[in-house]
Design a protein around this motif. Structure first.
Motif, mmCIF file in Angstrom:
data_model
loop_
_atom_site.group_PDB
_atom_site.id
_atom_site.type_symbol
_atom_site.label_atom_id
_atom_site.label_comp_id
_atom_site.label_asym_id
_atom_site.label_seq_id
_atom_site.Cartn_x
_atom_site.Cartn_y
_atom_site.Cartn_z
ATOM 1 N N GLN A 1 -66.256 -34.225 12.371
ATOM 2 C CA GLN A 1 -66.744 -32.978 11.791
ATOM 3 C C GLN A 1 -68.098 -33.203 11.128
ATOM 4 O O GLN A 1 -68.533 -34.333 10.915
ATOM 5 N N GLY A 2 -68.763 -32.106 10.819
ATOM 6 C CA GLY A 2 -69.973 -32.168 10.024
ATOM 7 C C GLY A 2 -69.640 -32.008 8.552
ATOM 8 O O GLY A 2 -68.549 -31.544 8.187
ATOM 9 N N ILE A 3 -70.569 -32.412 7.698
ATOM 10 C CA ILE A 3 -70.377 -32.283 6.254
ATOM 11 C C ILE A 3 -71.588 -31.554 5.679
ATOM 12 O O ILE A 3 -72.737 -31.916 5.985
ATOM 13 N N ILE A 4 -71.356 -30.558 4.853
ATOM 14 C CA ILE A 4 -72.429 -29.828 4.186
ATOM 15 C C ILE A 4 -72.299 -30.057 2.682
ATOM 16 O O ILE A 4 -71.247 -29.773 2.092
ATOM 17 N N PHE A 5 -73.356 -30.592 2.097
ATOM 18 C CA PHE A 5 -73.400 -30.823 0.658
ATOM 19 C C PHE A 5 -74.341 -29.815 0.008
ATOM 20 O O PHE A 5 -75.473 -29.624 0.458
ATOM 21 N N ASN A 6 -73.852 -29.181 -1.046
ATOM 22 C CA ASN A 6 -74.659 -28.208 -1.785
ATOM 23 C C ASN A 6 -74.531 -28.504 -3.275
ATOM 24 O O ASN A 6 -73.530 -28.167 -3.907
ATOM 25 N N ASP A 7 -75.518 -29.209 -3.812
ATOM 26 C CA ASP A 7 -75.484 -29.647 -5.217
ATOM 27 C C ASP A 7 -74.199 -30.419 -5.518
ATOM 28 O O ASP A 7 -73.538 -30.219 -6.548
ATOM 29 N N PHE A 8 -73.851 -31.296 -4.609
ATOM 30 C CA PHE A 8 -72.650 -32.130 -4.742
ATOM 31 C C PHE A 8 -72.982 -33.330 -5.614
ATOM 32 O O PHE A 8 -73.990 -34.016 -5.401
ATOM 33 N N ARG A 9 -72.147 -33.622 -6.605
ATOM 34 C CA ARG A 9 -72.462 -34.649 -7.600
ATOM 35 C C ARG A 9 -71.689 -35.950 -7.328
ATOM 36 O O ARG A 9 -70.497 -35.922 -7.045
ATOM 37 N N VAL A 10 -72.425 -37.060 -7.438
ATOM 38 C CA VAL A 10 -71.869 -38.394 -7.214
ATOM 39 C C VAL A 10 -72.299 -39.289 -8.374
ATOM 40 O O VAL A 10 -73.485 -39.309 -8.724
ATOM 41 N N PRO A 11 -71.370 -40.024 -8.986
ATOM 42 C CA PRO A 11 -71.754 -40.919 -10.087
ATOM 43 C C PRO A 11 -72.852 -41.896 -9.656
ATOM 44 O O PRO A 11 -72.810 -42.437 -8.551
ATOM 45 N N LYS A 12 -73.819 -42.138 -10.527
ATOM 46 C CA LYS A 12 -74.948 -42.989 -10.156
ATOM 47 C C LYS A 12 -74.523 -44.431 -9.894
ATOM 48 O O LYS A 12 -75.199 -45.152 -9.151
ATOM 49 N N GLU A 13 -73.386 -44.853 -10.471
ATOM 50 C CA GLU A 13 -72.922 -46.222 -10.244
ATOM 51 C C GLU A 13 -72.340 -46.416 -8.838
ATOM 52 O O GLU A 13 -71.950 -47.532 -8.481
ATOM 53 N N ASN A 14 -72.316 -45.354 -8.048
ATOM 54 C CA ASN A 14 -71.828 -45.463 -6.661
ATOM 55 C C ASN A 14 -72.936 -45.832 -5.677
ATOM 56 O O ASN A 14 -72.690 -45.958 -4.481
ATOM 57 N N LEU A 15 -74.146 -46.012 -6.181
ATOM 58 C CA LEU A 15 -75.274 -46.393 -5.325
ATOM 59 C C LEU A 15 -75.195 -47.877 -4.988
ATOM 60 O O LEU A 15 -75.093 -48.722 -5.879
ATOM 61 N N LEU A 16 -75.224 -48.203 -3.678
ATOM 62 C CA LEU A 16 -75.279 -49.598 -3.245
ATOM 63 C C LEU A 16 -76.730 -50.072 -3.283
ATOM 64 O O LEU A 16 -77.633 -49.362 -2.834
ATOM 65 N N THR A 17 -76.937 -51.267 -3.803
ATOM 66 C CA THR A 17 -78.290 -51.793 -3.945
ATOM 67 C C THR A 17 -78.371 -53.157 -3.281
ATOM 68 O O THR A 17 -77.986 -54.180 -3.869
ATOM 69 N N PRO A 18 -78.851 -53.223 -2.034
ATOM 70 C CA PRO A 18 -78.978 -54.524 -1.367
ATOM 71 C C PRO A 18 -80.034 -55.392 -2.048
ATOM 72 O O PRO A 18 -80.975 -54.874 -2.661
ATOM 73 N N THR A 19 -79.865 -56.703 -1.946
ATOM 74 C CA THR A 19 -80.835 -57.613 -2.550
ATOM 75 C C THR A 19 -82.214 -57.449 -1.933
ATOM 76 O O THR A 19 -83.233 -57.641 -2.595
ATOM 77 N N LYS A 20 -82.235 -57.087 -0.640
ATOM 78 C CA LYS A 20 -83.486 -56.769 0.040
ATOM 79 C C LYS A 20 -83.243 -55.565 0.929
ATOM 80 O O LYS A 20 -82.171 -55.415 1.501
ATOM 81 N N GLY A 21 -84.259 -54.697 1.015
ATOM 82 C CA GLY A 21 -84.131 -53.559 1.906
ATOM 83 C C GLY A 21 -83.622 -52.313 1.220
ATOM 84 O O GLY A 21 -83.652 -52.179 -0.002
ATOM 85 N N ASP A 22 -83.131 -51.380 2.043
ATOM 86 C CA ASP A 22 -82.683 -50.096 1.542
ATOM 87 C C ASP A 22 -81.457 -49.628 2.319
ATOM 88 O O ASP A 22 -80.719 -50.451 2.882
#
Length: 657
Positions: A283-304
């Motif tokens: 299925q497709g997903i539509i996000f409209n001002d959907f909120r996600v805790p900032k601690e859920n961001l993955l941060t690789p040692t290099k790259g994005d």
């Protein structure tokens, strides 16, 4: 994965090889930047691996560019699966087998039932690739991949969901790029099946061009606010977890998102009809001002975020090949009873050469998929990045399954293939769709070619291109003194390499003890892989900075390399296998590769070999499909006596199937 953690360097901000080449070739800044972003993401994934396991030291790359093929790196071994992991696998197979026999795998919508999903969770199926410290089994990939083949022989969709969840879903991103806190927060529920997962990458305007992403996440206080749309997301329903690729400060990033248990104003699913993947939710997903805790961001040692996205795709590509091996076994098991039942001109079609050839060639495709699956999975466990090798497995597995379905399976079953309830008619889209999963085949072939030529190009061609650009030379002429003088310093290293390759004899590759025919195929593959370096380099010289526009030639050269590599892997796998039928199937497959590469017609000897193999398979000699329950023969009829057949009109002008 064997990785090195290194701090960012100035090179992280340098233009990539692709961006430099495109700019020198006169492409627009926007095209060069977008292509360069993909190339940079690839470089960043590369930097996660220790040097000895990076692409330039991978088996496929070394086989073409080094003198002598490192044959030992193309050999696979059977994995030793720990008893506790094997129990999870056997219990999982038992769950699916029980529901299949009871015809309770699917619900009234034709989807895998929640009961099956939860029973699989209870026995540990969804945690196979989750580390033990977080409640999973910690399965080596060399054990996981062939298990996917086993599960596919029962239900290819359930086998595919294990890959969607564990390889390209949220499990691999969190395992590889998550902090200790993120791993502890997400992996236990992903492992015990409380939260099944998907990976949300594709958008309506972003498929192969991932620089076209539009979904954004803007930090507001302690939360990201997400807006945008995703498309073609497998295994997504309310209450599941996704790895969401989006733009954070205009750069690709990945958020781990626990979706709400119900749709709401901020999160909605876009439903559409889809012929493929019909037994799961896509299925497709539509996000409209959907909120996600900032601690859920993955941060690789290099790259994005693209670095994260590319990493898990390799595992999924090998799993696709493994799934194809299981799916084709189902097809072959279905062909045998029909071929023995269907009589034309007083003889079962199982005795006819065309049908025997189809069964023999199907076995060859299966064995080649088994060989690639074992080889690639072993490389990943050893620590190799395996990007080129996994691309080969994906392309071959998906194309083999397509060919098997249409040219071998359908043509043997004839018109009954399109009856409701027939394996082919009910699943034809499932058989074809993998050609575009995990990257469309020809696009991946060009990615393979790019990885193959990148180091050679940076070493020899990029310096030349920079000098030409600096001097305003668009068409270099070695007989022009000014051109020759400008290039004297940068062209000499390439000339030395080229002369050495063309004048020195082809290096002999050290092969293990092998049977005569399979050894000859391995020698053929090694010899011609060594020759590919000059052919590829000559192509780079011919087209120079316009090479990026020569997509057809790149795809063709890529496929030739892939076929030689698959031929070598298959010959080595067949040679070490104790089953004579497997060895014969490997010989059949290798002969097909050789015929394709040379352009020669098949010999009578080949047809004798492949039809004898098919005849043996029709008599039950292929042990790896023993115990499979073939689908029932649709519209069966009472067999006529020999005398009746001789007198019937069909005896004079009937159809062959």
């Amino acid at each position: 994965m064997a990785t090195e953690t290194t701090p960012p360097t100035d090179t992280d901000n340098e233009a990539s090889f692709a961006e430099t080449a495109l700019k020198l070739g006169g492409k627009s800044d926007d095209e060069a930047r977008r292509t360069g972003a993909i190339d940079k993401a690839d470089d960043q994934v590369e930097s996660l691996f220790a040097p000895q396991y990076q692409t330039v030291n991978s088996p496929a790359h070394r086989a073409v560019w080094e003198r002598g093929v490192p044959v030992e790196l193309f050999a696979s071994v059977d994995p030793e699966t720990p008893a506790d992991i094997r129990k999870v696998m056997d219990d999982s197979l038992a769950v699916v087998r029980r529901h299949r026999d009871a015809k309770t795998v699917l619900d009234d919508k034709g989807k895998i039932t929640e009961e099956v999903m939860q029973e699989l969770a209870a026995v540990g199926y969804w945690g196979l690739l989750v580390d033990k410290e977080h409640g999973g089994s910690g399965t080596p990939f060399a054990s996981f991949a062939p298990f996917i083949t086993e599960m596919a022989m029962l239900d290819p969709t359930i086998a595919g969901l294990a890959s969607v969840h564990g390889c390209i879903g949220a499990v691999d991103p969190v395992r590889t790029f998550g902090t200790d806190e993120q791993k502890q927060r997400f992996l236990p529920d992903l492992g015990n099946g409380n939260r099944l997962s998907a990976f949300a990458l594709t958008e309506p305007c972003a498929g192969s061009d991932l620089t076209a992403l539009r979904t954004t996440a803007v930090l507001e206080g302690d939360e990201f606010v997400v807006n945008g749309e995703k498309l073609f997301i497998t295994n997504v329903v309310p209450g599941r977890t996704i790895g969401l690729v989006c733009l954070v400060e205009n750069k690709p990033a990945v958020l781990i998102v626990d979706l709400p248990k119900k749709e709401n104003a901020n999160f909605q699913l876009r439903k559409y009809g889809l012929w493929a993947l019909k037994h799961t939710y896509n299925q497709g997903i539509i996000f409209n001002d959907f909120r996600v805790p900032k601690e859920n961001l993955l941060t690789p040692t290099k790259g994005d975020g693209l670095t994260i996205a590319y990493h898990g795709l390799n595992l999924g590509r090998v799993s696709l090949c493994a799934n194809a091996a299981g799916t084709m076994r189902i097809m072959l098991a279905s062909m045998i009873p029909w071929a023995n039942f269907r009589v034309t001109y007083s003889a079962a079609i199982a005795k006819r050469e065309l049908v025997q050839r189809r069964m023999g060639e199907m076995a060859g495709l299966i064995v080649a998929c088994d060989a690639l699956t074992a080889w690639c999975a072993g490389l990943i466990d050893q620590g190799y990045r395996g990007e080129m090798e996994c691309v080969i497995a994906k392309i071959f597995g998906s194309e083999a399954q397509k060919h098997a379905a249409i040219e071998l399976f359908m043509k043997t079953h004839g018109g009954r293939s399109f009856l409701h309830g027939h394996l082919l008619g009910d699943n034809v889209h499932e058989y074809l769709a993998p050609c575009i999963y995990e990257g469309e085949g020809e696009m991946l072939a060009m990615a393979f070619f790019k990885s193959l030529v990148k180091d050679h190009g940076k070493t020899y061609f990029e310096p030349v291109g920079k000098v030409l650009a600096a001097h305003g030379i668009k068409k270099p002429n070695p007989f022009n003194p000014a051109h020759a003088w400008a290039l004297k310093g940068v062209a000499l290293p390439y000339l030395k390499w080229l002369v050495g390759r063309k004048l020195l004899p082809t290096a002999k590759s050290e092969l293990p003890a092998m049977s005569g025919e399979l050894r000859s195929y391995a020698e053929f593959a090694c010899t011609n892989m060594q020759k590919m370096s000059v052919e590829i380099s000559d192509t780079m010289m011919k087209f120079q900075l316009s090479l990026a526009d020569r997509q057809c030639r790149m795809a063709e050269l890529s496929q030739r390399c892939q076929d030689l590599i698959t031929m070598l892997c298959t010959s080595l796998y067949g040679s070490r296998h104790p089953d004579e039928i497997v060895r014969q199937a490997a010989e059949v497959m290798c002969e097909q590769f050789q015929q394709k590469y040379t352009g020669r017609r098949h010999s009578n000897r080949y047809y004798k070999k492949v039809t004898q193999l098919g005849g043996a398979i029709a008599d039950g000699a292929f042990k790896s499909i023993a115990g499979l329950d073939p689908d029932e023969i649709l519209m069966p009829y009472e067999q006529a006596s020999t005398a009746e057949q001789a007198d019937s009109p069909e005896h004079v002008g009937g159809r062959a199937n």
